[in-house]
Write an enzyme that holds these catalytic residues in place. Structure first.
Site, PDB file in Angstrom:
ATOM      1  N   GLY A  19      10.108  80.433 102.014  1.00 33.27           N
ATOM      2  CA  GLY A  19       9.846  81.809 102.439  1.00 33.27           C
ATOM      3  C   GLY A  19       9.260  82.646 101.316  1.00 33.27           C
ATOM      4  N   PHE A  20       9.080  83.896 101.611  1.00 35.82           N
ATOM      5  CA  PHE A  20       8.448  84.823 100.667  1.00 35.82           C
ATOM      6  C   PHE A  20       9.275  84.953  99.381  1.00 35.82           C
ATOM      7  CE2 PHE A  20       8.614  89.623  99.938  1.00 35.82           C
ATOM      8  CZ  PHE A  20       7.701  89.589  98.896  1.00 35.82           C
ATOM      9  N   ASP A  40      14.433  74.303 103.625  1.00 36.78           N
ATOM     10  CA  ASP A  40      13.807  75.228 104.578  1.00 36.78           C
ATOM     11  C   ASP A  40      13.494  74.454 105.854  1.00 36.78           C
ATOM     12  OD1 ASP A  40      11.938  77.206 105.821  1.00 36.78           O
ATOM     13  OD2 ASP A  40      12.110  78.155 103.852  1.00 36.78           O
ATOM     14  N   ASN A  41      13.708  75.088 107.006  1.00 33.39           N
ATOM     15  CA  ASN A  41      13.315  74.401 108.262  1.00 33.39           C
ATOM     16  C   ASN A  41      11.932  74.869 108.734  1.00 33.39           C
ATOM     17  OD1 ASN A  41      13.819  76.941 109.235  1.00 33.39           O
ATOM     18  ND2 ASN A  41      15.211  76.317 110.873  1.00 33.39           N
ATOM     19  N   GLY A  45       9.077  80.148 107.243  1.00 34.61           N
ATOM     20  CA  GLY A  45       8.574  79.820 105.903  1.00 34.61           C
ATOM     21  C   GLY A  45       7.318  78.960 105.994  1.00 34.61           C
ATOM     22  N   SER A  84      16.637  82.916 106.286  1.00 34.45           N
ATOM     23  CA  SER A  84      16.759  83.772 107.471  1.00 34.45           C
ATOM     24  C   SER A  84      15.394  84.358 107.784  1.00 34.45           C
ATOM     25  CB  SER A  84      17.717  84.951 107.223  1.00 34.45           C
ATOM     26  OG  SER A  84      17.757  85.803 108.363  1.00 34.45           O
ATOM     27  N   TYR A 154      20.187  90.504 113.306  1.00 35.47           N
ATOM     28  CA  TYR A 154      20.003  90.452 111.850  1.00 35.47           C
ATOM     29  C   TYR A 154      21.108  91.249 111.145  1.00 35.47           C
ATOM     30  CZ  TYR A 154      17.376  90.707 107.402  1.00 35.47           C
ATOM     31  OH  TYR A 154      16.967  90.613 106.089  1.00 35.47           O
ATOM     32  N   TYR A 168      35.675  83.675 101.464  1.00 30.66           N
ATOM     33  CA  TYR A 168      35.725  82.491 100.593  1.00 30.66           C
ATOM     34  C   TYR A 168      36.018  82.864  99.141  1.00 30.66           C
ATOM     35  CZ  TYR A 168      34.864  78.809 103.909  1.00 30.66           C
ATOM     36  OH  TYR A 168      35.034  77.908 104.932  1.00 30.66           O
ATOM     37  N   THR A 184      11.147  94.650 100.089  1.00 23.60           N
ATOM     38  CA  THR A 184      10.489  93.936  98.996  1.00 23.60           C
ATOM     39  C   THR A 184       9.115  93.477  99.471  1.00 23.60           C
ATOM     40  OG1 THR A 184      12.654  93.242  98.186  1.00 23.60           O
ATOM     41  CG2 THR A 184      10.778  91.961  97.412  1.00 23.60           C
TER      42      THR A 184
END
Ligand code: UDP
Length: 319
Positions: A19-20, A40-41, A45, A84, A154, A168, A184
């Protein structure tokens, strides 16, 4: 002892690596001499973002959906969870995938972090503040989010991811932290991802109408990608960041109307600036309070908007 153990180099897993922001994080980690497993899937991306990284022997790409159980990779020191869809049109096109990667995916990766005693960084978002009633936004602000609106896949999934990360930290002793990434921009943003900077620049250089949504008085604060990457790495590697939630972004705030005018001027475009409907639940203002990042990490953005936009315009002109 396997090859990774014997090399003695820190080993990183980066999700959303094509991705970016993810691909820039990969490049920065390789530059530090680390080994990187890039996951990455390729839903949003693009493997082309990893062209340089692929020349490095310390780099491994795995086409993988992180909502599935991670294969055994050997020792891991750092896990950067950036996977994501992140632009508004992208996450509305893939709402279920967005919800799952930030919830189920985050839980799975936290388990991997625990098993490997790895440091973990969850990339959350300024969207957890929703349409904020506090301005600028400090990490202590709980937000004003529509829990079932069109952005909830999201926003709420990121909020769930934050909750799971802290669970966790508290209950499993995982050394995890949360970055809240504000808007960004920079090279490798997909020209068609629908975000404001990619839209305005590409419309401007193609002499198409520049689409300001609503009256253009809504504000955003814009961080250049190199600053974001240094902030993420500082947050991962700094002492005393376990369990911390930190805003990362550039506090320079612009109205979208002013931004359109600035990009039109910088590109020398003859595009007309038009106004269309404001999308539902579009926050009216957004600006990070970055006092915590400055104090805790000694980090603040270095790249002025004019400089970052110049570089981004030049990138889009090469496509
Ligand atoms: N926006 C706009 N024109 C566009 C794309 C976006 O005026 O072509 C506005 C949008 O309404 C929002 C801001 O720019 O107020 C930032 O949008 P973006 O999708 O980049 O990110 P967001 O901060 O909303 O996630």
């Amino acid at each position: 002892m396997n090859e990774l153990q014997s090399s003695g180099k820190p080993v990183c897993v980066v999700t959303g690596a094509a991705g970016f922001i993810g691909s820039h994080v990969v490049d920065a980690l390789l530059k530090k001499g680390y080994k990187v497993f890039a996951l990455d899937n390729l839903l949003t991306g693009n493997e082309k973002n990893l062209t340089e990284a692929e020349k490095n022997p310390d780099f491994t790409f795995i086409n993988f959906d992180v909502t599935r159980e991670l294969p055994v990779l050997g020792p891991i020191n750092y896990i950067y969870h950036l996977a994501s869809p992140a632009s508004v049109p992208d996450y509305q096109k893939y709402p279920e995938e967005t919800a799952l990667v930030n919830t189920v995916g985050t839980r799975g990766l936290l388990k991997v972090a625990k098993a490997h005693n790895a440091k973990f960084l969850f990339t959350s978002t300024s969207e957890v503040y929703g349409d904020p009633k506090e301005h600028p936004q400090k990490e202590t602000y709980w937000g004003n989010v529509n829990p079932n609106g069109v952005r909830a896949c999201y926003d709420e999934a990121k909020r769930f991811g934050e909750m799971m990360t802290m669970l966790y930290v508290r209950n499993q002793g995982v050394d995890a932290r949360i970055a809240r990434i504000f808007n960004t921009y920079g090279p490798r943003m997909r020209p068609t991802d629908g975000r404001v900077i990619s839209n305005f620049i590409n419309q401007a250089i193609q002499s198409k109408p520049m689409t300001v949504y609503g009256d253009g008085m809504q504000t955003r604060s814009l961080c250049f990608v190199s600053d974001m990457v240094s902030g993420l790495i500082a947050l991962m590697e700094s002492e005393k960041t376990k369990g911390e939630v930190v805003n990362l972004g550039n506090p320079e705030e612009y109205t979208m109307g002013d931004l359109a005018a600035k990009i039109k001027m910088m590109t020398g475009s003859d595009s007309e600036i038009t106004h269309t409907d404001l999308p539902p639940d579009d926050p009216t203002k957004r600006r990070p309070d970055i006092t915590k990042a400055k104090t805790l990490l000694g980090w603040e953005p270095q790249v002025r908007v004019e400089t970052g936009l110049t570089e981004t315009i030049a990138y889009y002109k090469t496509l």
